[in-house]
Design a protein around this motif. Structure first.
Motif, PDB file in Angstrom:
ATOM      1  N   GLN A  22       0.544  -1.015   0.547  1.00 34.05           N
ATOM      2  CA  GLN A  22      -0.607  -0.147   0.184  1.00 34.05           C
ATOM      3  C   GLN A  22       0.681   1.061  -0.071  1.00 34.05           C
ATOM      4  O   GLN A  22       1.699   1.132   0.405  1.00 34.05           O
ATOM      5  CB  GLN A  22      -0.643   0.345   1.482  1.00 34.05           C
ATOM      6  N   ASN A  25       1.501   3.684   3.184  1.00 35.76           N
ATOM      7  CA  ASN A  25       2.161   2.298   4.329  1.00 35.76           C
ATOM      8  C   ASN A  25       3.793   3.846   4.635  1.00 35.76           C
ATOM      9  O   ASN A  25       4.153   3.431   5.097  1.00 35.76           O
ATOM     10  CB  ASN A  25       2.140   1.125   4.361  1.00 35.76           C
ATOM     11  N   SER A 137      -7.404  -5.952  -6.440  1.00 37.30           N
ATOM     12  CA  SER A 137      -6.928  -4.837  -5.768  1.00 37.30           C
ATOM     13  C   SER A 137      -4.855  -5.826  -5.989  1.00 37.30           C
ATOM     14  O   SER A 137      -4.902  -6.196  -6.284  1.00 37.30           O
ATOM     15  CB  SER A 137      -6.792  -4.713  -4.324  1.00 37.30           C
ATOM     16  N   TYR A 139      -3.054  -4.174  -4.379  1.00 41.51           N
ATOM     17  CA  TYR A 139      -2.288  -3.790  -3.087  1.00 41.51           C
ATOM     18  C   TYR A 139      -2.417  -5.177  -2.092  1.00 41.51           C
ATOM     19  O   TYR A 139      -3.497  -6.254  -2.586  1.00 41.51           O
ATOM     20  CB  TYR A 139      -3.348  -3.396  -2.034  1.00 41.51           C
ATOM     21  N   LYS A 143      -6.057  -5.098   0.811  1.00 38.58           N
ATOM     22  CA  LYS A 143      -6.353  -3.545   2.058  1.00 38.58           C
ATOM     23  C   LYS A 143      -5.840  -2.442   1.491  1.00 38.58           C
ATOM     24  O   LYS A 143      -4.797  -2.229   1.271  1.00 38.58           O
ATOM     25  CB  LYS A 143      -5.639  -4.339   3.237  1.00 38.58           C
ATOM     26  N   PHE A 144      -6.507  -1.572   1.603  1.00 36.08           N
ATOM     27  CA  PHE A 144      -6.092   0.101   1.130  1.00 36.08           C
ATOM     28  C   PHE A 144      -6.975   1.195   1.087  1.00 36.08           C
ATOM     29  O   PHE A 144      -7.898   0.509   2.347  1.00 36.08           O
ATOM     30  CB  PHE A 144      -6.288   0.046  -0.234  1.00 36.08           C
ATOM     31  N   ASP A 148      -6.114   5.251  -1.792  1.00 38.01           N
ATOM     32  CA  ASP A 148      -4.476   3.466  -1.696  1.00 38.01           C
ATOM     33  C   ASP A 148      -5.782   3.245  -3.610  1.00 38.01           C
ATOM     34  O   ASP A 148      -4.744   3.126  -4.444  1.00 38.01           O
ATOM     35  CB  ASP A 148      -4.014   3.055  -1.077  1.00 38.01           C
ATOM     36  N   ASP A 152      -5.071   3.120  -7.732  1.00 38.20           N
ATOM     37  CA  ASP A 152      -5.156   1.767  -8.033  1.00 38.20           C
ATOM     38  C   ASP A 152      -6.397   1.825  -9.264  1.00 38.20           C
ATOM     39  O   ASP A 152      -6.615   0.461  -9.222  1.00 38.20           O
ATOM     40  CB  ASP A 152      -4.721   0.394  -7.048  1.00 38.20           C
TER      41      ASP A 152
END
Ligand code: OOG
Ligand code: MG
Length: 253
Positions: A22, A25, A137, A139, A143-144, A148, A152
């Motif tokens: 992500q 992060n 996704s 990621y 998770k985002f 994010d 994407d």
């Protein structure tokens, strides 16, 4: 922050079907920066020869917002590489951790050249259809943050639609469902999409205009899922159904 580098990382993650970390992060980005990254990463697809087919909205229902822990509507771009014809095969190894969701699609009848409202929306649409969106996704762990997922391209990865029906076909307050191998795995009501799926078309037209994306005859809009999305597996036949619109399916191989 290097937009180009982030866009390249996301584009390659999609191209190679390999998850990436992500952005949020390590780097704080705002929504405006996230949309800038999305357009650079889509430009890389255009350079490879992909063509814009339309737009999709995301998080237009509470079910989706709650599932993914985000709070606002987002939009992304659909290209011809993401399109699958009804009943065709989708090769799962080209995806990271794909999920499917039932949607409604609109087909644009003429270039949108004015502000669209619920009153004139139908003048610019020549068909409505039940659709499946396959989201994937880029990621890790799907998770985002909102930023994010916008960068994407809103997890856009694949879509298909069923038969086009006349614009006056009722799409309000109808049951929509997703089934795998004939068994219903999600169900919802089309009014979960912004209270009326036509609102989603109006919003997409506005967002396109605000962002300089010209929606021409034949362009497709996906209204956003009415239910949560479900992970798909090799060997499944996945189908979406909407009352009065019929059904659409994909074979996962
Ligand atoms: C983002 C895409 C959301 C929808 O229909 O709400 C979306 C995601 O959930 O990964 O396509
Ligand atoms: Mg969707």
């Amino acid at each position: 922050m290097n937009y180009n580098q982030i866009a390249e990382t996301l584009d390659l993650a999609s191209f190679k079907a390999k998850a990436t970390e992500q952005i949020s992060n390590s780097t704080a980005i705002n929504l405006e920066q996230a949309y800038a990254i999305q357009s650079i990463s889509i430009a890389r697809r255009y350079i490879r020869g992909e063509k814009l087919l339309g737009l999709k909205l995301g998080f237009t229902s509470k079910a989706k917002m709650e599932q993914m822990g985000v709070h606002d509507m987002i939009w992304g771009r659909l290209t011809d590489k993401m399109f699958y014809s009804n009943g065709s095969e989708l090769v799962i190894k080209n995806f990271i951790h794909p999920r499917a969701e039932p949607e409604i699609a609109f087909r644009i009848s003429k270039t949108i050249d004015q502000t669209i409202t619920l009153t004139n929306a139908k003048d610019y649409v020549d068909g409505v259809a039940v659709a499946i969106e396959v989201i994937d996704s880029r990621y890790q762990n799907f998770k985002f943050s909102l930023e994010d997922v916008v960068a994407d391209n809103c997890s856009s990865a694949g879509f298909t639609y069923g038969d086009w029906l006349p614009t006056d076909t009722n799409i309000q307050d109808i049951k929509m469902s997703l089934s795998f191998d004939g068994e219903e795995v999600e169900k919802g009501n089309s009014n979960a999409i912004l209270g009326n799926p036509w609102e989603s078309f109006v919003a997409a037209a506005r967002l396109a205009q605000e962002n300089g994306e010209v929606l021409k005859k034949g362009a497709i809009i996906l209204a956003g899922a009415a239910t949560s999305a479900v992970f798909i597996k090799q060997g499944q036949k996945i189908a979406a159904h909407a009352d009065g619109l019929g059904q659409v399916s994909l074979q996962i191989v």
